[in-house]
Design a protein around this motif. Structure first.
Motif, PDB file in Angstrom:
ATOM      1  N   ARG A 187     -95.112  42.619   2.629  1.00  8.86           N
ATOM      2  CA  ARG A 187     -93.908  43.117   1.984  1.00  8.86           C
ATOM      3  C   ARG A 187     -94.271  43.873   0.709  1.00  8.86           C
ATOM      4  NH1 ARG A 187     -91.555  37.815   2.762  1.00  8.86           N
ATOM      5  NH2 ARG A 187     -91.132  37.639   0.544  1.00  8.86           N
ATOM      6  N   HIS A 219     -86.481  41.293 -13.182  1.00  8.03           N
ATOM      7  CA  HIS A 219     -86.156  41.805 -11.845  1.00  8.03           C
ATOM      8  C   HIS A 219     -84.923  41.143 -11.250  1.00  8.03           C
ATOM      9  CE1 HIS A 219     -89.701  44.377 -11.118  1.00  8.03           C
ATOM     10  NE2 HIS A 219     -90.241  43.602 -12.042  1.00  8.03           N
ATOM     11  N   HIS A 265     -82.011  45.797 -14.813  1.00  8.21           N
ATOM     12  CA  HIS A 265     -81.670  46.763 -13.768  1.00  8.21           C
ATOM     13  C   HIS A 265     -80.428  47.587 -14.108  1.00  8.21           C
ATOM     14  CE1 HIS A 265     -84.581  45.782 -10.721  1.00  8.21           C
ATOM     15  NE2 HIS A 265     -84.209  44.528 -10.624  1.00  8.21           N
ATOM     16  N   VAL A 289     -81.489  42.373   6.484  1.00  7.29           N
ATOM     17  CA  VAL A 289     -82.912  42.106   6.236  1.00  7.29           C
ATOM     18  C   VAL A 289     -83.055  41.480   4.848  1.00  7.29           C
ATOM     19  CG1 VAL A 289     -85.191  43.171   5.869  1.00  7.29           C
ATOM     20  CG2 VAL A 289     -83.697  44.043   7.666  1.00  7.29           C
ATOM     21  N   ASP A 290     -83.559  40.273   4.816  1.00  6.72           N
ATOM     22  CA  ASP A 290     -83.692  39.597   3.514  1.00  6.72           C
ATOM     23  C   ASP A 290     -84.794  38.559   3.588  1.00  6.72           C
ATOM     24  OD1 ASP A 290     -80.549  39.944   2.462  1.00  6.72           O
ATOM     25  OD2 ASP A 290     -80.730  39.602   4.609  1.00  6.72           O
ATOM     26  N   ARG A 291     -85.352  38.225   2.447  1.00  3.24           N
ATOM     27  CA  ARG A 291     -86.096  36.969   2.356  1.00  3.24           C
ATOM     28  C   ARG A 291     -85.077  35.868   2.582  1.00  3.24           C
ATOM     29  NH1 ARG A 291     -87.004  34.926  -1.977  1.00  3.24           N
ATOM     30  NH2 ARG A 291     -86.058  36.446  -3.342  1.00  3.24           N
ATOM     31  N   LYS A 320     -78.883  35.548  -1.087  1.00  3.66           N
ATOM     32  CA  LYS A 320     -78.673  36.754  -0.271  1.00  3.66           C
ATOM     33  C   LYS A 320     -77.388  36.702   0.552  1.00  3.66           C
ATOM     34  CE  LYS A 320     -82.665  38.525  -1.618  1.00  3.66           C
ATOM     35  NZ  LYS A 320     -82.765  39.717  -2.460  1.00  3.66           N
ATOM     36  N   VAL A 362     -83.055  39.776  10.138  1.00  3.43           N
ATOM     37  CA  VAL A 362     -84.481  39.496   9.939  1.00  3.43           C
ATOM     38  C   VAL A 362     -84.605  38.776   8.599  1.00  3.43           C
ATOM     39  CG1 VAL A 362     -86.805  40.464   9.881  1.00  3.43           C
ATOM     40  CG2 VAL A 362     -85.001  41.687  11.079  1.00  3.43           C
ATOM     41  N   PRO A 370     -87.553  36.429   6.934  1.00  2.00           N
ATOM     42  CA  PRO A 370     -88.755  35.606   6.872  1.00  2.00           C
ATOM     43  C   PRO A 370     -88.600  34.473   5.859  1.00  2.00           C
ATOM     44  CG  PRO A 370     -89.152  37.765   5.911  1.00  2.00           C
ATOM     45  CD  PRO A 370     -87.763  37.786   6.448  1.00  2.00           C
ATOM     46  N   VAL A 379     -91.540  41.478   9.330  1.00  2.68           N
ATOM     47  CA  VAL A 379     -91.785  42.736  10.032  1.00  2.68           C
ATOM     48  C   VAL A 379     -92.530  43.638   9.040  1.00  2.68           C
ATOM     49  CG1 VAL A 379     -90.640  44.707  11.139  1.00  2.68           C
ATOM     50  CG2 VAL A 379     -89.644  42.425  11.329  1.00  2.68           C
ATOM     51  N   ASP A 429     -77.655  39.742  -6.894  1.00  6.55           N
ATOM     52  CA  ASP A 429     -78.979  40.329  -6.707  1.00  6.55           C
ATOM     53  C   ASP A 429     -79.258  41.249  -7.887  1.00  6.55           C
ATOM     54  OD1 ASP A 429     -81.349  40.799  -5.325  1.00  6.55           O
ATOM     55  OD2 ASP A 429     -80.318  41.108  -3.421  1.00  6.55           O
ATOM     56  N   GLY A 430     -80.479  41.187  -8.400  1.00 13.11           N
ATOM     57  CA  GLY A 430     -80.829  42.052  -9.525  1.00 13.11           C
ATOM     58  C   GLY A 430     -80.567  43.504  -9.157  1.00 13.11           C
ATOM     59  N   MET A 431     -81.226  43.978  -8.097  1.00  5.59           N
ATOM     60  CA  MET A 431     -80.996  45.332  -7.604  1.00  5.59           C
ATOM     61  C   MET A 431     -80.684  45.271  -6.112  1.00  5.59           C
ATOM     62  SD  MET A 431     -80.734  48.563  -7.833  1.00  5.59           S
ATOM     63  CE  MET A 431     -81.063  48.816  -9.553  1.00  5.59           C
ATOM     64  N   ASN A 432     -81.668  44.949  -5.315  1.00  7.57           N
ATOM     65  CA  ASN A 432     -81.717  44.916  -3.852  1.00  7.57           C
ATOM     66  C   ASN A 432     -82.266  46.221  -3.304  1.00  7.57           C
ATOM     67  OD1 ASN A 432     -81.122  45.045  -0.958  1.00  7.57           O
ATOM     68  ND2 ASN A 432     -80.303  43.009  -1.352  1.00  7.57           N
ATOM     69  N   LEU A 433     -83.526  46.141  -2.913  1.00  5.98           N
ATOM     70  CA  LEU A 433     -84.212  47.333  -2.420  1.00  5.98           C
ATOM     71  C   LEU A 433     -83.954  47.590  -0.950  1.00  5.98           C
ATOM     72  CD1 LEU A 433     -87.575  46.987  -4.374  1.00  5.98           C
ATOM     73  CD2 LEU A 433     -85.585  48.398  -4.916  1.00  5.98           C
ATOM     74  N   GLU A 461     -83.765  51.103   1.056  1.00 10.63           N
ATOM     75  CA  GLU A 461     -84.620  51.404   2.209  1.00 10.63           C
ATOM     76  C   GLU A 461     -83.772  51.774   3.433  1.00 10.63           C
ATOM     77  OE1 GLU A 461     -88.060  48.247   0.720  1.00 10.63           O
ATOM     78  OE2 GLU A 461     -86.848  47.767   2.466  1.00 10.63           O
TER      79      GLU A 461
HETATM   80  P1  ADQ Z   1     -86.308  40.356  -3.760  1.00  8.21           P
HETATM   81  O1  ADQ Z   1     -85.359  39.227  -4.030  1.00  8.21           O
HETATM   82  O2  ADQ Z   1     -87.504  40.006  -3.002  1.00  8.21           O
HETATM   83  O3  ADQ Z   1     -86.750  41.091  -5.105  1.00  8.21           O
HETATM   84  P2  ADQ Z   1     -85.375  43.001  -2.621  1.00  8.21           P
HETATM   85  O4  ADQ Z   1     -85.076  43.898  -3.731  1.00  8.21           O
HETATM   86  O5  ADQ Z   1     -84.395  43.162  -1.499  1.00  8.21           O
HETATM   87  O6  ADQ Z   1     -85.370  41.450  -2.963  1.00  8.21           O
HETATM   88  O7  ADQ Z   1     -86.823  43.351  -2.118  1.00  8.21           O
HETATM   89  C1  ADQ Z   1     -87.323  42.766  -1.000  1.00  8.21           C
HETATM   90  C2  ADQ Z   1     -88.475  43.596  -0.421  1.00  8.21           C
HETATM   91  O8  ADQ Z   1     -89.021  42.811   0.618  1.00  8.21           O
HETATM   92  C3  ADQ Z   1     -87.977  44.897   0.202  1.00  8.21           C
HETATM   93  O9  ADQ Z   1     -88.929  45.897  -0.023  1.00  8.21           O
HETATM   94  C4  ADQ Z   1     -87.853  44.569   1.681  1.00  8.21           C
HETATM   95  O10 ADQ Z   1     -88.134  45.597   2.566  1.00  8.21           O
HETATM   96  C5  ADQ Z   1     -88.880  43.480   1.848  1.00  8.21           C
HETATM   97  N1  ADQ Z   1     -88.385  42.563   2.878  1.00  8.21           N
HETATM   98  C6  ADQ Z   1     -87.287  41.812   2.826  1.00  8.21           C
HETATM   99  N2  ADQ Z   1     -87.117  41.166   3.981  1.00  8.21           N
HETATM  100  C7  ADQ Z   1     -88.122  41.529   4.769  1.00  8.21           C
HETATM  101  C8  ADQ Z   1     -88.492  41.230   6.105  1.00  8.21           C
HETATM  102  N3  ADQ Z   1     -87.741  40.468   6.845  1.00  8.21           N
HETATM  103  N4  ADQ Z   1     -89.614  41.769   6.598  1.00  8.21           N
HETATM  104  C9  ADQ Z   1     -90.328  42.588   5.850  1.00  8.21           C
HETATM  105  N5  ADQ Z   1     -90.027  42.936   4.596  1.00  8.21           N
HETATM  106  C10 ADQ Z   1     -88.946  42.416   4.073  1.00  8.21           C
HETATM  107  C11 ADQ Z   1     -86.482  40.926  -6.510  1.00  8.21           C
HETATM  108  C12 ADQ Z   1     -85.007  40.870  -6.925  1.00  8.21           C
HETATM  109  C13 ADQ Z   1     -84.279  42.099  -6.430  1.00  8.21           C
HETATM  110  C14 ADQ Z   1     -84.971  43.373  -6.946  1.00  8.21           C
HETATM  111  C15 ADQ Z   1     -86.474  43.326  -6.666  1.00  8.21           C
HETATM  112  C16 ADQ Z   1     -87.207  44.473  -7.350  1.00  8.21           C
HETATM  113  O11 ADQ Z   1     -84.403  39.675  -6.442  1.00  8.21           O
HETATM  114  O12 ADQ Z   1     -82.920  42.088  -6.847  1.00  8.21           O
HETATM  115  O13 ADQ Z   1     -84.407  44.504  -6.303  1.00  8.21           O
HETATM  116  O14 ADQ Z   1     -87.048  42.107  -7.134  1.00  8.21           O
HETATM  117  O15 ADQ Z   1     -86.946  44.497  -8.707  1.00  8.21           O
END
Ligand code: ADQ
Length: 459
Positions: free
Chosen positions: A19, A154, A185, A261-263, A268, A296, A298, A340, A362-366, A370
């Protein structure tokens, strides 16, 4: 040119190798450009803490240290992930404050700072990342370090009322005042921080974006993190991206895919999202057999008990939804815990008509960014985005929803599925322009540029 010293809980791919997102890439770029140093936890747990390990390679210089089992329990699992993480995401109910955790957190931060100290040069610019390391600068200052030190959070900064529930919150505030620049953010995070600081620190004053308190001046500014949108769009065309896209297209057989898609994390809003999808199938019977929801997620932080509870809740909900609605040739909800690859994920996003990004906070949510970057501009999918994600402040052309309102989220999924092409294109154009204007490199450039012109050398 001054040297960048980046400090983060984990060194390298910041949140797990597969990731390794834009953040790691942006830091590596800036580190290489200034022949910088990256310092943090090695990711290893060792019985006795073994000092620090220096590595050089690929133009990168890293310095890492292990954690003892006790440190890992108190600092990482305990104060960072069972206390600050839930609290900053407004989950007072899940916040497990324990004096032992707090002491461990401060001890590890102090040890980290002492480990880095001998490696610092007079003109270094030090950039500390995230909630694990709030007290890091305080120890450095006590040791006489007067270089520019900036901190980026973050995760969201919570409202004052929420933060006041934390025992010893004043120590957290005091620790933040040791920095020269605090980056958040969003503007709302800045406002919440300032509301807290100005009201809780006797004699604190504000001049523009500079807070004067406890004999220090700290600049407060929003830097909304982005992604490398151009590169991300290209991921769709990689072997992995194409493979996942084609697999899904074949499996869907013309149905619409909705994707999440999230951790696996309680911030979330995944259970609420499952309920909204169940609502969709209940309230709009024509969707049955016509849509599929792919989640998805993980596993993460598996040693923290709240994550195990969430996991069983989701297993229960997904079984209930599939049990109630599935047919011999249709599985309404596919829920997978596998990670993935980043490129493969781009293919999955591209194959999805709706991107459902509905965190409770969520701080931002990437993922929201994406999803947009992976779309076909000629026939883009629609992003449904929680108003409680930092991303909502920038991504106004998404369908903005309240994730707690399952009826409204179900309705938004329907609106997204049936949105006319010209409206989808218009919204996508606007969102993509935003991603290109403020990408991950601009984020790190602006933070570092601001830090260099702020504070340092006892200013
Ligand atoms: P996260 O809480 O981890 O980050 P997020 O911003 O969504 O949340 O970033 C997750 C990253 O992990 C993304 O690049 C995403 O593609 C990847 N990812 C998530 N699920 C995945 C999966 N099932 N398989 C593969 N990749 C996966 C923290 C803060 C957020 C903030 C970021 C960056 O909680 O709010 O946006 O830091 O500052």
């Amino acid at each position: 040119m001054s040297r960048l010293v980046a400090v983060s809980n984990r060194v390298g791919p910041i949140r797990g190798a597969t990731r390794a997102g834009g953040l790691a890439i942006a830091l590596v770029d800036s580190l290489k450009a200034s022949k910088g140093l990256w310092f943090g936890w090695s990711g290893k747990i060792a019985e006795a803490s073994s000092g620090a390990t220096t590595e050089r390679g690929g133009g990168l210089h890293t310095l890492t240290t292990d954690l003892t089992p006790q440190e890992h329990e108190d600092y990482y699992n305990g104060f960072a992930n069972r206390c600050l993480w839930p609290l900053f995401h407004y989950r007072i109910d899940l916040t497990a404050y324990d004096r032992r955790y707090f002491d461990g957190y401060r001890r590890v931060n102090a040890r980290f700072a002492q480990t880095l100290r001998p490696h610092l040069l007079p003109d270094d610019v030090i950039w500390v990342h995230d909630y694990h390391l709030i007290p890091f600068a305080e120890t450095l200052r006590e040791m006489g370090v007067d270089q520019h030190i900036g901190f980026f959070l973050h995760i969201p900064f919570p409202s004052r009322e929420v933060l006041l529930t934390l025992p010893h919150q004043d120590r957290i505030l005091q620790a933040l005042m040791a920095y020269d620049l605090l980056g958040f953010h969003t503007e709302r995070d800045c406002e919440r921080f300032l509301d807290y600081a100005v009201n809780e620190i006797p004699g604190a004053t504000l001049a523009g974006d500079v807070l004067c308190a406890l004999g220090r001046k700290v600049r407060i500014k929003a830097f909304p993190i982005g992604i490398d949108a151009r590169e991300y769009a290209e991921f769709v065309w990689t072997e992995d991206g194409q493979r996942q896209w084609q697999r899904v297209k074949t499996a869907l057989r013309g149905r619409d895919q909705i994707i999440g898609v999230d951790r696996l994390d309680y911030t979330k809003g995944i259970p609420q999202r499952f309920l909204a999808y169940e609502r969709l199938l209940q309230d709009y019977p024509a969707t049955r057999g016509q849509v599929e929801f792919l989640q998805v997620a993980p596993l993460s932080r598996e040693t923290v008990p709240e994550y195990a509870t969430l996991r069983s809740e989701l297993e229960h909900l997904s079984a209930r939804i599939n049990g109630a609605f599935a047919d011999v040739d249709w599985t309404p909800l596919r829920y997978i815990n596998r990670t993935v690859s980043r490129r493969g994920l781009a293919g999955l996003y591209r194959a999805s008509k709706v991107g459902l990004v509905t965190p409770l906070r969520d701080g931002m949510n990437l993922v929201a960014k994406e999803y947009v970057a992976a779309q076909d501009p000629a026939d883009p999918g629609v992003l449904v985005l929680s108003r409680f994600a930092g991303a909502a402040a920038q991504m106004k052309a998404a369908l903005i929803v309240n994730p707690y309102d399952t009826v409204a989220v179900a309705e938004a999924m329907q609106i997204a599925r049936h949105m006319p092409l010209d409206e989808r294109q218009r919204r996508h154009r606007e969102l993509m322009q935003g991603l290109l204007d403020y990408d991950i490199r601009r984020w790190s450039r602006e933070f570092l540029g601001t830090l260099k012109e702020t504070g340092g050398h006892g200013d």
